[in-house]
Design a protein around this motif. Sequence first.
Motif, PDB file in Angstrom:
ATOM      1  N   LYS A  26      45.312  48.330  54.952  1.00 22.43           N
ATOM      2  CA  LYS A  26      45.626  48.879  53.441  1.00 22.43           C
ATOM      3  C   LYS A  26      45.751  47.437  52.696  1.00 22.43           C
ATOM      4  N   CYS A  27      45.275  47.655  51.628  1.00 22.86           N
ATOM      5  CA  CYS A  27      45.058  46.360  50.676  1.00 22.86           C
ATOM      6  C   CYS A  27      46.193  45.237  50.574  1.00 22.86           C
ATOM      7  N   LEU A  28      46.038  44.162  50.919  1.00 22.41           N
ATOM      8  CA  LEU A  28      47.325  43.220  50.850  1.00 22.41           C
ATOM      9  C   LEU A  28      47.470  42.350  49.478  1.00 22.41           C
ATOM     10  N   ASN A  29      46.706  42.983  48.536  1.00 20.84           N
ATOM     11  CA  ASN A  29      47.100  42.533  47.078  1.00 20.84           C
ATOM     12  C   ASN A  29      48.216  43.282  46.690  1.00 20.84           C
ATOM     13  N   PRO A  30      49.341  42.662  46.340  1.00 24.01           N
ATOM     14  CA  PRO A  30      50.698  43.214  45.905  1.00 24.01           C
ATOM     15  C   PRO A  30      50.749  44.092  44.802  1.00 24.01           C
ATOM     16  N   ASP A  31      49.649  44.046  43.875  1.00 26.30           N
ATOM     17  CA  ASP A  31      49.241  44.810  42.692  1.00 26.30           C
ATOM     18  C   ASP A  31      48.293  46.025  43.090  1.00 26.30           C
ATOM     19  N   HIS A  32      47.775  46.030  44.095  1.00 22.90           N
ATOM     20  CA  HIS A  32      46.924  47.146  44.518  1.00 22.90           C
ATOM     21  C   HIS A  32      47.810  48.260  45.524  1.00 22.90           C
ATOM     22  N   ASP A  33      48.270  49.305  44.987  1.00 25.79           N
ATOM     23  CA  ASP A  33      48.870  50.285  45.856  1.00 25.79           C
ATOM     24  C   ASP A  33      47.906  51.223  46.455  1.00 25.79           C
ATOM     25  N   HIS A  49      38.359  41.315  52.331  1.00 29.55           N
ATOM     26  CA  HIS A  49      37.898  41.775  50.966  1.00 29.55           C
ATOM     27  C   HIS A  49      38.282  43.181  50.728  1.00 29.55           C
ATOM     28  N   CYS A  50      38.955  43.478  49.724  1.00 25.47           N
ATOM     29  CA  CYS A  50      39.278  44.711  49.593  1.00 25.47           C
ATOM     30  C   CYS A  50      37.670  45.302  48.452  1.00 25.47           C
ATOM     31  N   PHE A  51      37.310  46.645  49.030  1.00 33.65           N
ATOM     32  CA  PHE A  51      36.201  47.224  48.152  1.00 33.65           C
ATOM     33  C   PHE A  51      36.746  47.806  47.037  1.00 33.65           C
ATOM     34  N   SER A  52      38.007  48.117  46.845  1.00 34.40           N
ATOM     35  CA  SER A  52      38.569  48.942  46.025  1.00 34.40           C
ATOM     36  C   SER A  52      39.009  48.074  44.741  1.00 34.40           C
ATOM     37  N   CYS A  53      39.756  46.880  44.744  1.00 38.44           N
ATOM     38  CA  CYS A  53      40.102  46.228  43.783  1.00 38.44           C
ATOM     39  C   CYS A  53      39.508  44.788  43.695  1.00 38.44           C
ATOM     40  N   GLY A  54      38.879  44.379  44.822  1.00 45.50           N
ATOM     41  CA  GLY A  54      37.895  43.301  44.883  1.00 45.50           C
ATOM     42  C   GLY A  54      38.827  41.809  45.629  1.00 45.50           C
TER      43      GLY A  54
HETATM   44 ZN   LIG Z   1      42.721  46.244  46.970  1.00 49.53          ZN
END
Ligand SMILES: [Zn+2]
Length: 289
Positions: A26-33, A49-54
């Motif tokens: 699961k994405c490690l970006n704290p702003d990406h749920d 690389h997160c393919f959903s939020c970049g």
């Molecule tokens: Zn993400």
Amino acid sequence: MSDYVANLLKEKSIYFNYQGNDLTVKCLNPDHDDSNPSMRIDKTTGAFHCFSCGFKGNIFRYFGVLTNQSFLKVAKLKEKIAQLKIDKEGLEIPPVAIPYPRTFRGISVATLKRFDAFYLPGESKEMRGFEDRIIFPIRDITGKIRSFQGRHTLSSGSPKYLNWPSNVSLLPYPCTFPARHSSIVMVEGWFDALNCIDKGLENTVCTFGTNTLQKDTKSKLLPYKMQGINKIFLMFDGDDAGREAAKKLKPLIEELEFTVEIIELEDDSDPGGMSQEYIDSIKEYINAK
Ligand SMILES: [Zn+2]
């Protein structure tokens, strides 16, 4: 295979799955749920690389673990050695493979058989994403299989071509010929080559794209030199990319003491779509040389 990345994730209690050369989390970006794991992490280098939020980065840097690059280099080296071993041993056609039984895009069953075309009856653990594809082993000069290329059997199927292993360095193919020739005709794609070979232009070779041969040209052309080839015809697609690539390649190949001639095709035509008559005329032209 190195487990640095997997171990780090375990240590940080991050749940992950294996997917080819990557781990998915699961994405490690704290702003990406992220409800579905959208982030891929290279299992060796830790690049993510997160393919959903970049969101992009490196897992070691992210967790502040990376103080120097040396162990990354060791991991890369180990990976390289493992790859070399595969190269040396060759790959094998999966045991579940079934010989492709029909003609495909006008190419005869005999030609498909000659190049060991096969398909997989459903999903394969070893070759994910190759279901619904006509697959060819790509062999080196020793006959060992170096990679596979699969083309989607539906013209709307995407991606059209898939290589396995996905990061393989593609060599021109075929490397050997049933009869001795002094020239070869290079075309861009494997189905271009198949169409030409099927229609009697036996000495056709595929470069796997316009740019592939621009790297390591010498080692890639060595097998042909060894077989007495001294002339190379470049017959790329009749579009800007094909024409530019041929112009770029010509001097590179000439440096290796081959004579090079560009066969320029009409706009929007490619060797994969050539008729028997057209290929006959090219054969005649080449033989007259
Ligand atoms: Zn993400």
